[in-house]
Write a protein that holds these residues in place. Sequence first.
Motif, mmCIF file in Angstrom:
data_model
loop_
_atom_site.group_PDB
_atom_site.id
_atom_site.type_symbol
_atom_site.label_atom_id
_atom_site.label_comp_id
_atom_site.label_asym_id
_atom_site.label_seq_id
_atom_site.Cartn_x
_atom_site.Cartn_y
_atom_site.Cartn_z
ATOM 1 N N ASP B 587 0.813 -1.246 -0.177
ATOM 2 C CA ASP B 587 -0.046 0.051 -0.162
ATOM 3 C C ASP B 587 0.880 1.239 0.053
ATOM 4 O O ASP B 587 0.373 2.324 0.588
ATOM 5 C CB ASP B 587 -0.959 0.005 1.053
ATOM 6 N N GLY B 588 1.949 1.291 -0.825
ATOM 7 C CA GLY B 588 2.580 2.518 -1.196
ATOM 8 C C GLY B 588 3.843 2.928 -0.036
ATOM 9 O O GLY B 588 3.947 2.484 1.217
ATOM 10 N N ASP B 589 4.956 3.249 -0.338
ATOM 11 C CA ASP B 589 6.142 3.771 0.478
ATOM 12 C C ASP B 589 6.502 5.314 -0.125
ATOM 13 O O ASP B 589 5.708 5.676 -1.331
ATOM 14 C CB ASP B 589 7.131 2.721 0.232
ATOM 15 N N ASP B 590 7.445 5.828 0.373
ATOM 16 C CA ASP B 590 7.847 7.064 0.065
ATOM 17 C C ASP B 590 9.232 7.163 0.100
ATOM 18 O O ASP B 590 9.575 6.593 1.281
ATOM 19 C CB ASP B 590 6.970 8.132 0.457
ATOM 20 N N VAL B 591 9.909 8.412 -0.222
ATOM 21 C CA VAL B 591 11.385 8.532 -0.116
ATOM 22 C C VAL B 591 11.302 9.760 0.988
ATOM 23 O O VAL B 591 10.616 10.456 0.706
ATOM 24 C CB VAL B 591 12.013 8.344 -1.348
ATOM 25 N N PHE B 592 12.509 9.750 1.611
ATOM 26 C CA PHE B 592 12.477 10.725 2.630
ATOM 27 C C PHE B 592 14.068 11.096 2.725
ATOM 28 O O PHE B 592 14.731 10.387 2.278
ATOM 29 C CB PHE B 592 12.011 10.437 4.016
ATOM 30 N N THR B 593 14.519 12.422 3.121
ATOM 31 C CA THR B 593 15.882 12.649 3.697
ATOM 32 C C THR B 593 15.682 13.039 5.014
ATOM 33 O O THR B 593 14.641 13.060 5.608
ATOM 34 C CB THR B 593 16.405 13.975 2.613
ATOM 35 N N ILE B 594 16.959 12.960 5.675
ATOM 36 C CA ILE B 594 16.809 13.525 7.104
ATOM 37 C C ILE B 594 17.775 14.844 7.268
ATOM 38 O O ILE B 594 18.616 14.799 6.799
ATOM 39 C CB ILE B 594 17.765 12.292 7.661
ATOM 40 N N PRO B 595 16.746 15.807 7.311
ATOM 41 C CA PRO B 595 17.394 17.228 7.254
ATOM 42 C C PRO B 595 18.636 17.378 8.201
ATOM 43 O O PRO B 595 19.385 18.267 8.166
ATOM 44 C CB PRO B 595 16.362 18.157 7.647
ATOM 45 N N GLU B 596 18.760 16.564 9.280
ATOM 46 C CA GLU B 596 19.822 16.815 10.194
ATOM 47 C C GLU B 596 21.098 16.389 9.370
ATOM 48 O O GLU B 596 22.365 16.608 10.064
ATOM 49 C CB GLU B 596 19.779 15.884 11.511
ATOM 50 N N ARG B 597 21.034 15.794 8.405
ATOM 51 C CA ARG B 597 22.137 15.364 7.604
ATOM 52 C C ARG B 597 22.178 16.057 6.185
ATOM 53 O O ARG B 597 21.621 15.768 5.236
ATOM 54 C CB ARG B 597 22.346 13.875 7.355
ATOM 55 N N PRO B 598 22.791 17.125 6.051
ATOM 56 C CA PRO B 598 22.647 18.146 4.956
ATOM 57 C C PRO B 598 23.078 17.650 3.540
ATOM 58 O O PRO B 598 22.494 17.990 2.830
ATOM 59 C CB PRO B 598 23.406 19.501 5.391
ATOM 60 N N SER B 599 24.029 16.787 3.758
ATOM 61 C CA SER B 599 24.201 16.245 2.409
ATOM 62 C C SER B 599 23.313 15.359 1.836
ATOM 63 O O SER B 599 23.629 14.979 0.530
ATOM 64 C CB SER B 599 25.663 15.388 2.556
ATOM 65 N N ASP B 600 22.381 14.949 2.556
ATOM 66 C CA ASP B 600 21.277 13.992 1.910
ATOM 67 C C ASP B 600 20.620 14.733 0.720
ATOM 68 O O ASP B 600 20.182 15.766 0.565
ATOM 69 C CB ASP B 600 20.353 13.480 2.851
ATOM 70 N N LYS B 601 20.663 13.718 -0.483
ATOM 71 C CA LYS B 601 19.433 14.102 -1.207
ATOM 72 C C LYS B 601 18.447 12.819 -1.538
ATOM 73 O O LYS B 601 18.748 12.061 -1.052
ATOM 74 C CB LYS B 601 20.222 14.323 -2.556
ATOM 75 N N PHE B 602 17.443 13.388 -2.404
ATOM 76 C CA PHE B 602 16.478 12.436 -2.589
ATOM 77 C C PHE B 602 17.085 11.180 -3.065
ATOM 78 O O PHE B 602 17.568 11.335 -4.310
ATOM 79 C CB PHE B 602 15.362 12.777 -3.240
ATOM 80 N N ASN B 603 16.971 10.107 -2.555
ATOM 81 C CA ASN B 603 17.342 8.721 -3.332
ATOM 82 C C ASN B 603 16.871 7.673 -2.685
ATOM 83 O O ASN B 603 16.194 7.793 -1.598
ATOM 84 C CB ASN B 603 19.000 8.793 -2.742
ATOM 85 N N LEU B 604 16.740 6.745 -3.430
ATOM 86 C CA LEU B 604 15.601 5.577 -3.122
ATOM 87 C C LEU B 604 16.236 4.763 -1.891
ATOM 88 O O LEU B 604 15.459 3.882 -1.353
ATOM 89 C CB LEU B 604 15.421 4.836 -4.408
ATOM 90 N N GLN B 605 17.660 5.056 -1.619
ATOM 91 C CA GLN B 605 17.838 4.229 -0.352
ATOM 92 C C GLN B 605 17.073 4.630 0.839
ATOM 93 O O GLN B 605 16.950 4.048 1.697
ATOM 94 C CB GLN B 605 19.451 4.745 0.003
ATOM 95 N N TYR B 606 16.588 5.946 0.813
ATOM 96 C CA TYR B 606 15.748 6.514 2.000
ATOM 97 C C TYR B 606 14.427 6.112 1.746
ATOM 98 O O TYR B 606 13.813 6.958 1.080
ATOM 99 C CB TYR B 606 16.272 7.815 2.348
ATOM 100 N N ASP B 607 13.950 5.208 2.110
ATOM 101 C CA ASP B 607 12.505 4.671 1.421
ATOM 102 C C ASP B 607 11.890 3.791 2.439
ATOM 103 O O ASP B 607 12.400 3.048 3.305
ATOM 104 C CB ASP B 607 12.826 3.807 0.365
ATOM 105 N N ALA B 608 10.544 4.186 2.911
ATOM 106 C CA ALA B 608 10.046 3.798 3.723
ATOM 107 C C ALA B 608 8.386 3.553 3.307
ATOM 108 O O ALA B 608 8.005 4.153 2.558
ATOM 109 C CB ALA B 608 10.027 4.376 5.151
ATOM 110 N N ILE B 609 7.783 2.220 3.959
ATOM 111 C CA ILE B 609 6.210 2.270 3.728
ATOM 112 C C ILE B 609 5.632 3.306 4.571
ATOM 113 O O ILE B 609 6.104 3.638 5.872
ATOM 114 C CB ILE B 609 6.021 0.823 4.224
#
Lengths: 109, 887
Positions: B587-609
């Motif tokens: 039923d769907g998942d989405d990607v996210f970044t963690i703003p506390e880590r400024p180098s993060d960019k949207f990338n499918l490694q950061y992915d959760a239901i």
Amino acid sequence: MGKPSDLVQGTLDLLILKTISLEPKHGWAIAKRIQQISNEVLQVQQGSLYPALHRLEQQGWIRAKWSETDTGRQAKFYGLTAAGRAQLEREKESWNRLSTAINLVVEAG
Amino acid sequence: MRWLEQFRMAVLMLFRRKSETARLNDELQFHLEQQIAENRSNGLGMDEARSAALRTFGNPTLLRDQARSTWSWNWLEICLRDIRYGARTLARSPGFAIIAILVMALGIGATTSLFTIARAVLLKPLPFREPNKLVMIYEHFRSATAGDGFNVVSPHDFRDWREQTHGFEDMAAWRNYGFNLTSEHDELPEVVRAAGGSWNLFSVLGVQPVLGRAFTPREDQPGANHVVLLSWSLFQRRFGGDASILGKPIRLDTNSYTVVGVLPRWFTYPEPRVQLWVPYAQTFTTDEYAAHDQHQSHVVARLRTGVSASIVTKEVSALQYQLYQANASKPVAEDAVFRPMIDDLVQDVKTPLIVLLCAVGCMLLIACLNVSNLLVARSAARRKEVAVRGALGGSRLTLIREQMTESMLICAVGGLLGLVISILATSWFANNWQGLPRAETIGVDGSVLVFSIGLVFLTALLAGLLPAISATGSSVLTALQESSRGIGGSASRAVLRKILLAVEVALTVTLLISAGLLFKSFLHLRTSDLGCVTDQVLTIKYGLPEKQYDTREKVAAFHESLLQQVRNLSGVRAAALVSTPPGGGYDGDDVFTIPERPSDKFNLQYDAIYRTADPEYFSALQIPLIRGRFFADQERLTRDHYVIISKQLASQFFSGENPLGKHLKVAWGSKPEDFEIIGVVGDTLYDVTQPSKAMMYFPILSGIPSQTSGATIVVRTSGDPLALSLPVQKQVAALDPALPVYEVFTMQQILGNSTASQSFSATLVLAFAGLSLLLAAIGLYGVLSYLVTQRMTEIGIRIALGAQKFEVLRLILLDGLRPVVIGSLIGLAGGAIAGAFMRSILYGTSPLDPLVFSTMIGGLLLTAVAACALPALRAVRIEPIQVLRTE
């Protein structure tokens, strides 16, 4: 009279068809007739006569009917059908071709 | 028309065989008489004339046979004679015959039935135009944490692919959707499964609506005029098959849609439950349609003729990499892949089907070996007869043919029964195998018949050839000597039987181990922990139409009053809302970044239901709070940007840190939003057959897009949960009579549904394995009793000479168990290979699970010892005097 020659393969059908082309005959008479006409050279073995008759009957070239012989006994008479008549013509034709060809080879120089 | 005449003659002869034979005799007799008469007229005496005539004629029986052999039915007569002979032999030991026939019937029936299914599901071409050119394209991501994966496609990426690639004739997209279908005439509302299809989808597949037309490009735009295509079944069921529905409006989620066409009856893509189609773009808002993060679409493409797959792969991959680089701040995968449409449809059942097919094949082979083994034993008893007949001039071919007739007879009768079994079994499979794709294409047809006839011949050959050859092989002398001595001198045949037995055991062990592995993983699934209580919980789904419930306040008010009413029902201990309960699917998942880590960019490694839930959800299902807190009551409506994460998410992305107070930046639509992590809860599984995945929970009333209007109410009860289903539905109807509910399940049922397919194949393989074990035991028993009988004299002498009973017992047991041990060792290797093949359908079980291996070997050895014990005990009780006297 030498040993009866083996019939060239396939010619027995022709001989049978020809023999009964004038009037129906029973198997015995067919064998006898072939023997007489060929001056005893062609002797039809019983072992090949019956299978040949049955085969021709199955092909629809001859038709069998039971009727009385001169001596009053019931016997199986074989007569030509229309298809058999046509087949006889075909076989005669191919026999003529074959024998002419063999003659040509044998007589050649 | 000559063949017609010939056929007529042949048929006539078939029915006149008796009278024709009589006539032939008559004819021969007549000719004989003529010959005698002729001989007599040549002057011979009566007797002389007769014997001379007979000499000329030769053997009249032979003559008759020769004449009859021109009848085309001669082979039939030989056949019939053989069958009569075989049937008589079989009738002498009806027990053996019945067992053998039943075994063959089961084996042939099961194999035919699974072949029918496998052929329909895996091999039959899809019902579309040039189906080999159809492929499904997915985004492909490589992730260090989650491994590689396919992802369904966003509408933006789909449009880019379609416009910027050249290797495809055309490309279309569809996505799953759902509607509340209400009618103008107060008929019951219902929830229908729908799909959004791009305007060209039907032409890409090569499908024409049977009534009306498909969508136009203008209709396939967000906000365009609402139009709908009906499936044949909905057209029949709901609208009585009345063509005047074309051009008329129907109500979906309270919006009016004009019916423009009806799809053909056979069109059940992507699955039979899809009841209607709307234009693809209309299932998105304008924002969503322009976004890269709405990964919800399946892309179907038709390869251009003459373009190779590798070139197209490169083209799509390269394009996707460009998109990935151009959209670094958005969840775009770095690669794209495609696979043939048919593989895509059947991938989940391919392995189970092949495993089942191998299992029944194994069982059939075991059955053949068994019959073969029994026939070897039987032929041993008849060796004298066969040898004498051989000596009297019976040709070996005739003898082999006779022996074969017996196995042929067993297999033919078994096959006939098996065909009936397979027809019944096939329809049972098709109806009971949950989640079997393309089930509607399954049917028994000509090729299935051909298959089962082929199977009959094959099994007859397998079962009959070895015994026949071995039975007719020995010389008269040895056969007579052996049978007169009554000693087991036929060493070669005993070896043959042992080899057959070892092969049988090896197959059985392989099958037993496979079944054990499947069964263990099935048990694992049934007892596996979803991460919440599953007893006494009822779940009911409903969806609020957005047009009526257009503000968050209206939605909240409905949810609120429903929960209130339900909590007041007697027997309810807790009630709460969640978008999808544990075990209820991805039923769907989405990607996210963690703003506390400024180098993060949207990338499918950061992915959760993602899930949405109300504050009481976790306590209602007893999902443990690990740190932090649950949502507070006042946080439900205000969209305060709080999020609760699962333990898995915490350990995956915050290992060694305290996640509380940190943020997840989630890309909802086009603008990302920050959510503060306030709690960590225990993991729950979305599917019991899948490993746990990182999960994030948002407040259900916070207006998270597309997650607000639909909800599942979970009710924990003090009694039978199903008893509450009607009262809860009544509460829903009291609040909104036009609102349908759907998927009323207990948590136990959800668990059962998601393991249904596994339990199905596990049960089947287990059944096949059990049958095979039984067969192997019968075979073992048969061989050993035979060996003991053969060695009676020898054993009698041993006992007379003072051998201890124990020694005799050991002798017999060792003799019998040696092939079993050898077979078991081979079977262990076979089991390991089978386990490796089944790896993808095993759960919580290693393919080399020692427990399964040892249990199965142990079970087989026990069975073998039991099967050996009876003949061995018989051997021990041999009275030497008696044996020697019968000698």
